[in-house]
Design a protein around this motif. Sequence first.
Motif, short mmCIF file in Angstrom:
data_model
loop_
_atom_site.label_atom_id
_atom_site.label_comp_id
_atom_site.label_asym_id
_atom_site.label_seq_id
_atom_site.Cartn_x
_atom_site.Cartn_y
_atom_site.Cartn_z
N ILE A 51 -2.80 -3.90 5.44
CA ILE A 51 -2.74 -2.51 6.03
C ILE A 51 -3.32 -2.34 7.45
CG2 ILE A 51 -5.17 -1.92 5.37
CD1 ILE A 51 -4.11 1.01 4.85
N ASN A 52 -2.48 -1.86 8.45
CA ASN A 52 -2.93 -1.94 9.64
C ASN A 52 -4.16 -0.92 10.01
OD1 ASN A 52 -1.58 0.64 9.59
ND2 ASN A 52 -0.12 0.27 11.23
N TRP A 53 -4.41 -0.77 11.21
CA TRP A 53 -5.75 -0.18 11.72
C TRP A 53 -5.52 1.31 11.17
CZ3 TRP A 53 -6.00 3.85 15.27
CH2 TRP A 53 -7.37 4.36 15.64
N GLY A 54 -4.33 1.75 11.65
CA GLY A 54 -4.25 3.47 11.63
C GLY A 54 -3.48 3.81 10.12
N SER A 55 -3.41 2.80 9.26
CA SER A 55 -2.95 2.97 8.03
C SER A 55 -1.55 3.55 8.06
CB SER A 55 -3.84 4.13 7.11
OG SER A 55 -5.20 3.52 6.99
N THR A 56 -0.65 3.30 9.00
CA THR A 56 0.80 3.68 9.21
C THR A 56 1.61 2.72 8.80
OG1 THR A 56 0.60 2.80 11.46
CG2 THR A 56 0.13 5.14 11.05
N GLY A 57 1.27 1.33 8.31
CA GLY A 57 1.80 0.36 7.81
C GLY A 57 0.97 -0.34 6.73
N THR A 58 1.83 -0.54 5.76
CA THR A 58 1.33 -1.39 4.56
C THR A 58 2.33 -2.29 4.16
OG1 THR A 58 1.89 0.14 2.88
CG2 THR A 58 -0.42 0.52 3.73
N TYR A 59 1.92 -3.40 3.87
CA TYR A 59 2.58 -4.67 2.90
C TYR A 59 2.02 -4.99 1.53
CZ TYR A 59 5.19 -5.73 7.21
OH TYR A 59 5.84 -5.42 8.29
N TYR A 60 2.86 -5.29 0.53
CA TYR A 60 2.50 -5.73 -0.84
C TYR A 60 2.90 -6.90 -1.17
CZ TYR A 60 0.46 -1.00 -1.07
OH TYR A 60 -0.38 -0.01 -0.76
N GLY A 61 2.35 -7.87 -2.20
CA GLY A 61 3.00 -8.80 -2.64
C GLY A 61 3.71 -8.35 -3.50
N ASP A 62 4.89 -9.18 -4.07
CA ASP A 62 5.93 -8.87 -4.98
C ASP A 62 5.47 -8.40 -6.27
OD1 ASP A 62 8.62 -10.91 -3.65
OD2 ASP A 62 8.03 -8.76 -3.08
N SER A 63 4.38 -9.48 -6.63
CA SER A 63 3.92 -9.06 -8.09
C SER A 63 3.13 -7.83 -8.20
CB SER A 63 2.95 -10.37 -8.31
OG SER A 63 1.95 -10.47 -7.59
N VAL A 64 2.46 -7.31 -7.25
CA VAL A 64 1.65 -6.14 -7.45
C VAL A 64 2.49 -4.87 -6.86
CG1 VAL A 64 -0.18 -7.49 -7.08
CG2 VAL A 64 0.56 -6.10 -5.04
N LYS A 65 3.67 -4.86 -6.49
CA LYS A 65 4.26 -3.55 -5.80
C LYS A 65 4.41 -2.67 -6.92
CE LYS A 65 6.92 -5.78 -2.14
NZ LYS A 65 8.50 -6.18 -1.60
N GLY A 66 4.06 -1.27 -6.69
CA GLY A 66 4.44 -0.31 -7.39
C GLY A 66 3.25 -0.19 -8.40
N ARG A 67 2.31 -1.12 -8.38
CA ARG A 67 1.11 -0.95 -9.43
C ARG A 67 -0.24 -0.79 -8.54
NH1 ARG A 67 -0.58 -5.05 -12.38
NH2 ARG A 67 0.67 -6.65 -11.07
N PHE A 68 -0.31 -1.66 -7.31
CA PHE A 68 -1.66 -1.61 -6.48
C PHE A 68 -1.15 -0.69 -5.26
CE2 PHE A 68 -3.33 -5.82 -7.98
CZ PHE A 68 -3.33 -5.52 -9.03
N THR A 69 -2.37 -0.12 -4.73
CA THR A 69 -2.27 0.60 -3.54
C THR A 69 -3.57 0.42 -2.67
OG1 THR A 69 -1.13 2.42 -4.67
CG2 THR A 69 -2.18 2.88 -2.32
#
Length: 123
Positions: A51-69
Motif C-alpha cells: 500500500i502506498n503512503w496515502g492509501s490510494t494504491g494497493t497491490y496484492y499477490g495472486d494467491s490472496v486477491k479477493g481474500r486479503f485486504t
Amino acid sequence: QVQLVESGGGLVQSGGSLRLSCAASGRSASSYSMGWFRQAPGKEREFVAAINWGSTGTYYGDSVKGRFTISRDNAKNTLYLQMNSLKPEDTAVYYCAASRTLIATIQEHYDYWGQGTQVTVSS
C-alpha cells in the motif's frame, strides 16, 4: 530508522479470519509505503500485499486477491492486513516492511522489516 512490530497472528481454522497489525515507530514512519510478505517453512519469502503512503494504491499477490485486504492508519502509524477465507496454504510467518519507494512488490525494495508473526491455518 523505522521499527516495525507485528501482532495478531495465531491459530485459526480453514475458512476463518484474522487481522494482522504492524505498529511502526521512528522517524517519519508514516511517510513510507508499506507491505506484507510471508514465508512458509521450506519456501522463499512471498509478496502478499502493498500500500502506498496515502492509501490510494494497493497491490496484492495472486494467491490472496479477493481474500486479503491491506490498509493503514497514518494517524496511528499502523498497518493492517485483514485475512478472510483462510486456507491451510496461508500458513506462514507474516512480515511487515517499509519502503522508501512509492509502492513496492519485491522485497529488495524494502528498507525495514519486522520480526514476523506466525499464522497457522488448520484444515
